[in-house]
Design a protein around this motif. Structure first.
Motif, PDB file in Angstrom:
ATOM      1  N   THR A  48       0.834  -1.209   0.000  1.00 11.84           N
ATOM      2  CA  THR A  48       0.000   0.000   0.000  1.00 11.84           C
ATOM      3  C   THR A  48       0.863   1.252   0.000  1.00 11.84           C
ATOM      4  O   THR A  48       2.068   1.190   0.260  1.00 11.84           O
ATOM      5  N   TYR A  49       0.230   2.385  -0.267  1.00 12.11           N
ATOM      6  CA  TYR A  49       0.844   3.689  -0.027  1.00 12.11           C
ATOM      7  C   TYR A  49       0.245   4.208   1.269  1.00 12.11           C
ATOM      8  O   TYR A  49      -0.962   4.424   1.376  1.00 12.11           O
ATOM      9  N   PHE A  50       1.090   4.435   2.281  1.00  9.28           N
ATOM     10  CA  PHE A  50       0.609   4.807   3.611  1.00  9.28           C
ATOM     11  C   PHE A  50       1.560   5.837   4.193  1.00  9.28           C
ATOM     12  O   PHE A  50       2.729   5.555   4.430  1.00  9.28           O
ATOM     13  N   ASN A  51       1.065   7.048   4.404  1.00  6.82           N
ATOM     14  CA  ASN A  51       1.910   8.141   4.899  1.00  6.82           C
ATOM     15  C   ASN A  51       1.578   8.547   6.332  1.00  6.82           C
ATOM     16  O   ASN A  51       1.961   9.634   6.784  1.00  6.82           O
ATOM     17  N   MET A  52       0.856   7.706   7.070  1.00 10.85           N
ATOM     18  CA  MET A  52       0.488   7.937   8.470  1.00 10.85           C
ATOM     19  C   MET A  52      -0.635   8.967   8.634  1.00 10.85           C
ATOM     20  O   MET A  52      -1.168   9.120   9.724  1.00 10.85           O
ATOM     21  N   LEU A  53      -0.989   9.688   7.584  1.00 10.70           N
ATOM     22  CA  LEU A  53      -2.046  10.691   7.675  1.00 10.70           C
ATOM     23  C   LEU A  53      -3.296  10.251   6.925  1.00 10.70           C
ATOM     24  O   LEU A  53      -4.415  10.491   7.388  1.00 10.70           O
ATOM     25  N   GLU A  54      -3.103   9.614   5.783  1.00 12.74           N
ATOM     26  CA  GLU A  54      -4.227   9.138   4.982  1.00 12.74           C
ATOM     27  C   GLU A  54      -4.409   7.637   5.185  1.00 12.74           C
ATOM     28  O   GLU A  54      -3.490   6.941   5.600  1.00 12.74           O
ATOM     29  N   PHE A  55      -5.604   7.153   4.884  1.00 17.14           N
ATOM     30  CA  PHE A  55      -5.867   5.718   4.980  1.00 17.14           C
ATOM     31  C   PHE A  55      -5.028   5.005   3.905  1.00 17.14           C
ATOM     32  O   PHE A  55      -4.864   5.513   2.794  1.00 17.14           O
ATOM     33  N   PRO A  56      -4.444   3.839   4.224  1.00 15.70           N
ATOM     34  CA  PRO A  56      -3.602   3.136   3.246  1.00 15.70           C
ATOM     35  C   PRO A  56      -4.317   2.907   1.919  1.00 15.70           C
ATOM     36  O   PRO A  56      -5.492   2.538   1.879  1.00 15.70           O
ATOM     37  N   ARG A  57      -3.588   3.154   0.831  1.00 14.82           N
ATOM     38  CA  ARG A  57      -4.138   2.974  -0.516  1.00 14.82           C
ATOM     39  C   ARG A  57      -3.387   1.839  -1.213  1.00 14.82           C
ATOM     40  O   ARG A  57      -2.159   1.841  -1.296  1.00 14.82           O
ATOM     41  N   TRP A  58      -4.092   0.847  -1.698  1.00 13.48           N
ATOM     42  CA  TRP A  58      -3.490  -0.341  -2.312  1.00 13.48           C
ATOM     43  C   TRP A  58      -2.753   0.040  -3.601  1.00 13.48           C
ATOM     44  O   TRP A  58      -3.315   0.668  -4.488  1.00 13.48           O
ATOM     45  N   VAL A  59      -1.463  -0.365  -3.687  1.00 11.87           N
ATOM     46  CA  VAL A  59      -0.676  -0.071  -4.890  1.00 11.87           C
ATOM     47  C   VAL A  59      -0.045  -1.329  -5.471  1.00 11.87           C
ATOM     48  O   VAL A  59       0.719  -1.260  -6.427  1.00 11.87           O
ATOM     49  N   GLY A  60      -0.344  -2.480  -4.884  1.00  8.59           N
ATOM     50  CA  GLY A  60       0.180  -3.736  -5.404  1.00  8.59           C
ATOM     51  C   GLY A  60       1.690  -3.848  -5.268  1.00  8.59           C
ATOM     52  O   GLY A  60       2.262  -3.561  -4.213  1.00  8.59           O
ATOM     53  N   TRP A  61       2.349  -4.238  -6.346  1.00  9.64           N
ATOM     54  CA  TRP A  61       3.791  -4.478  -6.327  1.00  9.64           C
ATOM     55  C   TRP A  61       4.610  -3.214  -6.602  1.00  9.64           C
ATOM     56  O   TRP A  61       5.819  -3.301  -6.789  1.00  9.64           O
ATOM     57  N   HIS A  62       3.972  -2.056  -6.610  1.00 10.63           N
ATOM     58  CA  HIS A  62       4.669  -0.820  -6.972  1.00 10.63           C
ATOM     59  C   HIS A  62       5.856  -0.539  -6.044  1.00 10.63           C
ATOM     60  O   HIS A  62       6.932  -0.137  -6.526  1.00 10.63           O
ATOM     61  N   ASN A  63       5.687  -0.730  -4.734  1.00 11.17           N
ATOM     62  CA  ASN A  63       6.780  -0.460  -3.797  1.00 11.17           C
ATOM     63  C   ASN A  63       7.994  -1.339  -4.074  1.00 11.17           C
ATOM     64  O   ASN A  63       9.140  -0.876  -4.019  1.00 11.17           O
ATOM     65  N   TYR A  64       7.744  -2.608  -4.381  1.00 12.50           N
ATOM     66  CA  TYR A  64       8.851  -3.519  -4.654  1.00 12.50           C
ATOM     67  C   TYR A  64       9.516  -3.220  -5.992  1.00 12.50           C
ATOM     68  O   TYR A  64      10.745  -3.329  -6.120  1.00 12.50           O
ATOM     69  N   GLN A  65       8.717  -2.840  -6.981  1.00 14.11           N
ATOM     70  CA  GLN A  65       9.287  -2.442  -8.263  1.00 14.11           C
ATOM     71  C   GLN A  65      10.161  -1.204  -8.102  1.00 14.11           C
ATOM     72  O   GLN A  65      11.263  -1.123  -8.665  1.00 14.11           O
TER      73      GLN A  65
END
Length: 281
Positions: free
Chosen positions: A26-43
């Protein structure tokens, strides 16, 4: 009897690891609710983040050098000290274990490798005429990594060393008598066929501790080379994780870093345990 431990282990180890694994997608910045991004972080980690690739290289250099060397040194010193008189053994055990429990343990190394002429090593080399001006030991990328590896090796004589001492003290003495009857004739044969097989649980424990400490290097690098270090010369996976987790608060990305580190540690632990099972065969 195991229920209280299992409850605490599940709540404070298994559940956080599972949550971290989910958050890594997910994309999670501690302020917004986590947003699913799949394998983007690992890529992004392996294809776009050049600093992470430097961190992987530095971490593997740390692990390959400090892990086996510190593991063998812990056992060798424990084996040699074990044969001494009890009071002498207790004194040497304290001397070897003291660095890992000291408070400001980096102050001495900062004095030794200070980048001015008052640094002990610079002053000594200048007095001998080896160098004419001070070397910037902790800011020159050429020297940073070897110095941190040296300090980490010095600090590594801790928990594993005590575990090996305890294991050697608890070996049944009748095993050596039985070995002498069966043809064991010297200390090296005793070591391979009796001591090491009898210490397998302690050897496994020591291997886990050494692998964990070698892959989780961070404090040494931060205290000696700064955060971040010059040209990321001392950057490791854990310092990269700290950067994104505690400075930038990109929790999804930092969870992906933690997951990669977790997989690396588990893989090395499994391989090491397979090697240790063959001892004495």
């Amino acid at each position: 009897m195991l229920a209280p431990y299992l409850l605490l282990f599940v709540l404070f180890t298994v559940v956080p690891v599972a949550i971290s694994l989910v958050i890594s997608f997910t994309y999670f910045n501690m302020l917004e609710f986590p947003r699913w991004v799949g394998w983007h972080n690992y890529q992004q980690l392996f294809l776009e983040d050049d600093v992470f690739l430097i961190a992987i290289k530095n971490t593997f250099i740390f692990a390959v050098i400090t892990g086996p060397l510190s593991y063998m040194a812990c056992f060798l010193f424990a084996w040699l000290i074990n044969g001494l008189q009890p009071k002498v053994r207790a004194l040497f055990t304290l001397l070897f274990y003291a660095p890992s429990i000291s408070g400001n343990i980096y102050f001495m190394w900062q004095l030794l490798f200070s980048g001015d002429s008052y640094g002990y090593i610079n002053g000594f080399l200048m007095k001998l005429g080896v160098i004419v001006e001070p070397i910037q030991w902790l800011t020159d990328p050429k020297y940073i990594l070897p110095i941190i590896i040296l300090v980490q090796l010095w600090l590594s004589l801790g928990t594993s060393f005590l575990a090996f001492i305890a294991g050697l003290q608890n070996i049944d003495k009748t095993l050596f008598e039985a070995g002498a009857v069966d043809g064991v004739s010297n200390r090296w044969q005793e070591l391979w066929y009796i001591t090491l097989p009898a210490m397998r649980p302690m050897l496994m424990f020591g291997a886990v501790i050494q692998i964990t400490s070698s892959f989780a290097v961070a404090d040494v690098a931060i205290n000696l080379a700064g955060f971040p270090s010059v040209n990321y010369a001392a950057h490791t996976i854990v310092t990269h994780l700290m950067d994104y987790g505690t400075v930038r608060f990109e929790m999804g990305y930092s969870s992906a870093i933690a997951t990669v580190l977790f997989i690396m540690m588990i893989t090395m632990n499994v391989l090491t345990q397979k090697l240790l099972r063959r001892i004495g065969e």
